[in-house]
Design an enzyme around this catalytic site. Structure first.
Site, PDB file in Angstrom:
ATOM      1  N   HIS A 229       0.871  -1.161   0.173  1.00 18.56           N
ATOM      2  CA  HIS A 229       0.000  -0.017   0.065  1.00 18.56           C
ATOM      3  C   HIS A 229       0.828   1.454   0.110  1.00 18.56           C
ATOM      4  CE1 HIS A 229      -4.263  -1.386   1.227  1.00 18.56           C
ATOM      5  NE2 HIS A 229      -3.442  -2.511   0.514  1.00 18.56           N
TER       6      HIS A 229
ATOM      7  N   TYR B   5      -9.359   5.988   6.277  1.00 19.43           N
ATOM      8  CA  TYR B   5      -9.496   6.573   7.417  1.00 19.43           C
ATOM      9  C   TYR B   5     -10.673   7.490   7.615  1.00 19.43           C
ATOM     10  CZ  TYR B   5      -5.281   3.873   9.197  1.00 19.43           C
ATOM     11  OH  TYR B   5      -4.585   3.031   9.830  1.00 19.43           O
TER      12      TYR B   5
ATOM     13  N   PRO C 250      -5.401   1.839  18.070  1.00 17.65           N
ATOM     14  CA  PRO C 250      -5.055   1.200  16.843  1.00 17.65           C
ATOM     15  C   PRO C 250      -5.026   2.353  15.501  1.00 17.65           C
ATOM     16  CG  PRO C 250      -7.362   0.461  17.431  1.00 17.65           C
ATOM     17  CD  PRO C 250      -6.805   1.014  18.501  1.00 17.65           C
TER      18      PRO C 250
ATOM     19  N   LYS D 197       0.091   0.970  14.848  1.00 18.24           N
ATOM     20  CA  LYS D 197       1.349   0.938  15.452  1.00 18.24           C
ATOM     21  C   LYS D 197       1.615  -0.328  16.514  1.00 18.24           C
ATOM     22  CE  LYS D 197       3.569   3.997  13.047  1.00 18.24           C
ATOM     23  NZ  LYS D 197       3.283   3.174  11.885  1.00 18.24           N
TER      24      LYS D 197
ATOM     25  N   TYR E 230       3.476   6.710   9.460  1.00 20.16           N
ATOM     26  CA  TYR E 230       2.757   5.774   9.189  1.00 20.16           C
ATOM     27  C   TYR E 230       3.887   4.743   8.748  1.00 20.16           C
ATOM     28  CZ  TYR E 230      -1.440   3.411   8.122  1.00 20.16           C
ATOM     29  OH  TYR E 230      -2.469   2.417   7.958  1.00 20.16           O
TER      30      TYR E 230
HETATM   31  P1  RFL Z   1      -0.157 -10.232  22.224  1.00 16.99           P
HETATM   32  O1  RFL Z   1      -0.624 -10.596  20.749  1.00 16.99           O
HETATM   33  O2  RFL Z   1      -1.075  -9.764  23.473  1.00 16.99           O
HETATM   34  O3  RFL Z   1       0.366 -11.942  22.788  1.00 16.99           O
HETATM   35  C1  RFL Z   1       0.669 -11.808  24.168  1.00 16.99           C
HETATM   36  C2  RFL Z   1       0.660 -13.592  24.325  1.00 16.99           C
HETATM   37  O4  RFL Z   1       1.069 -13.803  25.568  1.00 16.99           O
HETATM   38  C3  RFL Z   1       0.060 -14.789  26.141  1.00 16.99           C
HETATM   39  N1  RFL Z   1       0.051 -14.678  27.723  1.00 16.99           N
HETATM   40  C4  RFL Z   1       0.961 -15.470  28.478  1.00 16.99           C
HETATM   41  N2  RFL Z   1       1.357 -16.524  28.364  1.00 16.99           N
HETATM   42  C5  RFL Z   1       2.079 -17.127  29.194  1.00 16.99           C
HETATM   43  N3  RFL Z   1       1.842 -16.655  30.691  1.00 16.99           N
HETATM   44  C6  RFL Z   1       1.043 -15.911  30.670  1.00 16.99           C
HETATM   45  N4  RFL Z   1       0.630 -15.340  32.084  1.00 16.99           N
HETATM   46  C7  RFL Z   1       0.468 -15.094  29.867  1.00 16.99           C
HETATM   47  N5  RFL Z   1      -0.470 -13.913  29.711  1.00 16.99           N
HETATM   48  C8  RFL Z   1      -0.558 -13.878  28.429  1.00 16.99           C
HETATM   49  C9  RFL Z   1      -1.167 -14.377  25.482  1.00 16.99           C
HETATM   50  O5  RFL Z   1      -2.324 -15.325  25.393  1.00 16.99           O
HETATM   51  C10 RFL Z   1      -0.553 -14.142  24.040  1.00 16.99           C
HETATM   52  O6  RFL Z   1      -0.627 -15.028  23.301  1.00 16.99           O
HETATM   53  O7  RFL Z   1       0.941  -9.121  22.609  1.00 16.99           O
HETATM   54  P2  RFL Z   1       2.332  -8.955  21.737  1.00 16.99           P
HETATM   55  O8  RFL Z   1       2.853 -10.390  21.077  1.00 16.99           O
HETATM   56  O9  RFL Z   1       3.155  -8.090  22.412  1.00 16.99           O
HETATM   57  O10 RFL Z   1       1.718  -8.468  20.193  1.00 16.99           O
HETATM   58  C11 RFL Z   1       1.115  -7.179  20.069  1.00 16.99           C
HETATM   59  C12 RFL Z   1      -0.019  -7.058  19.186  1.00 16.99           C
HETATM   60  O11 RFL Z   1      -0.691  -8.172  19.350  1.00 16.99           O
HETATM   61  C13 RFL Z   1      -0.603  -5.715  19.302  1.00 16.99           C
HETATM   62  O12 RFL Z   1       0.062  -4.619  19.396  1.00 16.99           O
HETATM   63  C14 RFL Z   1      -1.406  -5.402  17.898  1.00 16.99           C
HETATM   64  O13 RFL Z   1      -2.413  -6.388  17.655  1.00 16.99           O
HETATM   65  C15 RFL Z   1      -2.126  -4.204  17.929  1.00 16.99           C
HETATM   66  N6  RFL Z   1      -2.967  -3.720  16.701  1.00 16.99           N
HETATM   67  C16 RFL Z   1      -2.410  -3.347  15.685  1.00 16.99           C
HETATM   68  N7  RFL Z   1      -0.897  -3.352  15.607  1.00 16.99           N
HETATM   69  C17 RFL Z   1      -0.465  -2.855  14.315  1.00 16.99           C
HETATM   70  O14 RFL Z   1       0.889  -2.863  14.398  1.00 16.99           O
HETATM   71  N8  RFL Z   1      -1.205  -2.674  13.303  1.00 16.99           N
HETATM   72  C18 RFL Z   1      -2.287  -2.579  13.167  1.00 16.99           C
HETATM   73  O15 RFL Z   1      -2.992  -2.571  12.238  1.00 16.99           O
HETATM   74  C19 RFL Z   1      -3.097  -3.106  14.511  1.00 16.99           C
HETATM   75  N9  RFL Z   1      -4.477  -3.285  14.785  1.00 16.99           N
HETATM   76  C20 RFL Z   1      -4.230  -3.833  16.869  1.00 16.99           C
HETATM   77  C21 RFL Z   1      -5.101  -3.652  15.550  1.00 16.99           C
HETATM   78  C22 RFL Z   1      -5.163  -4.390  18.068  1.00 16.99           C
HETATM   79  C23 RFL Z   1      -6.282  -4.523  17.905  1.00 16.99           C
HETATM   80  N10 RFL Z   1      -6.888  -4.889  19.313  1.00 16.99           N
HETATM   81  C24 RFL Z   1      -7.984  -5.853  19.298  1.00 16.99           C
HETATM   82  C25 RFL Z   1      -6.241  -4.346  20.523  1.00 16.99           C
HETATM   83  C26 RFL Z   1      -6.305  -3.560  15.414  1.00 16.99           C
HETATM   84  C27 RFL Z   1      -7.050  -3.968  16.688  1.00 16.99           C
HETATM   85  C28 RFL Z   1      -8.563  -3.965  16.744  1.00 16.99           C
HETATM   86  C1  PHB Z   2      -6.847  -3.641  10.314  1.00 12.60           C
HETATM   87  O1  PHB Z   2      -6.611  -3.890   9.168  1.00 12.60           O
HETATM   88  O2  PHB Z   2      -6.908  -4.528  11.176  1.00 12.60           O
HETATM   89  C2  PHB Z   2      -6.157  -2.344  10.678  1.00 12.60           C
HETATM   90  C3  PHB Z   2      -5.444  -1.378   9.832  1.00 12.60           C
HETATM   91  C4  PHB Z   2      -4.978  -0.205  10.189  1.00 12.60           C
HETATM   92  C5  PHB Z   2      -5.259   0.343  11.454  1.00 12.60           C
HETATM   93  C6  PHB Z   2      -5.780  -0.456  12.455  1.00 12.60           C
HETATM   94  C7  PHB Z   2      -6.418  -2.010  12.110  1.00 12.60           C
HETATM   95  O3  PHB Z   2      -5.037   1.477  11.821  1.00 12.60           O
END
Ligand code: RFL
Ligand code: PHB
Length: 389
Positions: free
Chosen positions: A72, A200, A292, A296, A384
């Protein structure tokens, strides 16, 4: 049992660190509270920065991403019926890639399994011991039996609700937090994306985001109230609301269909300092959360892993701990900039319950400035696509 690094958490941070360490022959065990299928069922991030992609390649898991990821070059920002494009490529010479977190995690688990590396699933009662001494170890239970792993270092990659951050005494730990008065209701649907680039969308009814996973899988979000439950929203109600928040030209093209996933995420900015305590290093969501908007979260988790991996490599290869000693400072310098950008984008595009008429004018002026000013677009593009490590 003894290993060099215990990695708590088998999400993207923990798995990426595990694969990178494996390339250097550094031994690590991953402890995961859930099952692999559970971790893979979480629909989260969709946008990868170049730095994250480079790390995936370095970890030996970049092939599918290279083939299946969608490049993108920019994004659309809309306000009511008006829209404009911020072109990342033009301003920075680079772009981002759409490749879901689910796929990132799947590739990492597949590589981990293929290499025969140890992952313990369904762990309970994980406890960190002696992180501030020379004899650190981690205990946990599986099927009711207590286990112990002695180690040199512990990587706390267990997300926001994990145990690692809590292991740092309150006298040492300082937390910074901002909770936003709304959430994002997200759906996944097997329909073609409404537009090639992400949209967005700021609107009088609140924020919306049109994203995607592939040519027949769309990811859409709308800003919702914190008291809403996913089951309050029928698919029909979701599509109607989304159409009202994006420019009419796009709304008219929107292909709707049944949702295959629907969930609500509250929005929060959070940072804990320091990110290192003795032999314990916090990475990813365990140390910081961004709203989100700006995509980042996963990418900032990946940059933490970069700094920790470089520090561990230097320590084990060259017996030099300067990288590990600088970890917290280096990681936090980049984290705070990602926090600022995510906070700025969130403020720019969302409706806040207590916004005054003046606040609304400020928001509109901020969007107009971005629309009309190349330097402002360049600043957004640089953030970004991801600031340098
Ligand atoms: P995670 O993914 O939460 O993984 C942590 C893992 O640890 C386990 N855990 C344990 N294991 C052992 N002992 C314990 N006591 C434990 N407690 C927990 C959990 O089961 C899990 O498997 O953290 P990690 O690895 O640091 O990864 C971070 C990312 O998941 C997070 O930052 C992103 O998903 C955020 N995010 C986005 N990030 C981006 O860079 N680009 C995006 O487009 C983006 N979109 C988003 C997002 C997060 C979202 N939500 C739902 C919060 C969109 C959404 C909607
Ligand atoms: C997604 O595709 O889940 C997504 C993309 C951009 C964002 C957040 C989530 O800023």
């Amino acid at each position: 049992m003894r290993t060099q690094v215990v990695i708590i958490g088998g999400g993207p941070s923990g798995l990426l660190l595990g694969q990178l360490l494996h390339t250097q022959g550094i031994k690590a065990v991953v402890l995961e509270r859930k099952t692999r299928d559970y971790v893979l069922s979480r629909i989260r991030a969709g946008i990868l920065e170049r730095g994250t992609i480079a790390l995936m390649h370095e970890a030996g898991v970049g092939a599918r991403l290279e083939k299946e990821g969608y490049v993108h070059d920019g994004t659309i920002i809309s306000y009511g019926d008006e829209d404009f494009t911020v072109n990342f490529k033009e301003h920075t010479g680079t772009s981002v890639v759409v490749y879901g977190q689910t796929e990132v995690t799947r590739d990492l688990y597949d590589a981990r399994e293929a290499a025969g590396l140890e992952t313990v699933f369904n762990v309970e009662q994980v406890q960190i011991h002696g992180a501030d001494t020379d004899a650190s170890y981690v205990t946990y239970e599986v099927d009711g039996a207590e286990q112990r792993i002695d180690c040199d270092y512990i990587a706390g990659c267990d997300g926001f609700h994990g145990v690692s951050r809590q292991a740092i005494p309150l006298s040492v730990r300082k937390e910074y937090e901002k909770v936003y008065p709304f959430g994002w209701l997200g759906i996944l649907s097997e329909t073609p994306p409404v537009n090639e680039e992400l949209i967005y969308a700021a609107s009088e009814r609140g924020f919306a985001l049109c994203s995607m996973r592939n040519e027949n899988l769309s990811r859409y979000y709308i800003q919702c109230s914190l008291s809403d439950k996913p089951e309050d929203w029928t698919d029909e109600a979701f599509w109607q609301e989304l159409k009202r928040r994006i420019p009419k030209a796009h709304a008219d093209k929107l292909v709707t269909g049944p949702s295959i996933e629907k969930s609500i995420a509250p929005l929060r900015s959070f940072v804990t300092e320091p990110m290192r305590w003795g032999r314990l290093f916090l990475c990813g969501d365990a140390a910081h959360i961004v709203p989100p908007t700006g995509a980042k979260g996963l990418n900032t988790a990946a940059s933490d892993i970069h700094y920790l991996y470089q520090g561990l490599k230097q320590h084990y290869r060259e017996h030099d701990s300067t990288g590990l000693d600088a970890y917290s400072e280096k990681a936090l310098a980049r984290v705070w900039k990602a926090e600022r950008f995510s906070w700025w984008m969130t403020n720019l595009l969302h409706r806040f319950p207590d916004q005054t008429a003046f606040d609304l004018k400020m928001q509109k002026a901020d969007i107009d400035f971005l629309r009309s000013n190349r330097e402002a677009q360049s600043v957004m593009a640089q953030n970004y696509i991801g600031l340098p490590y």
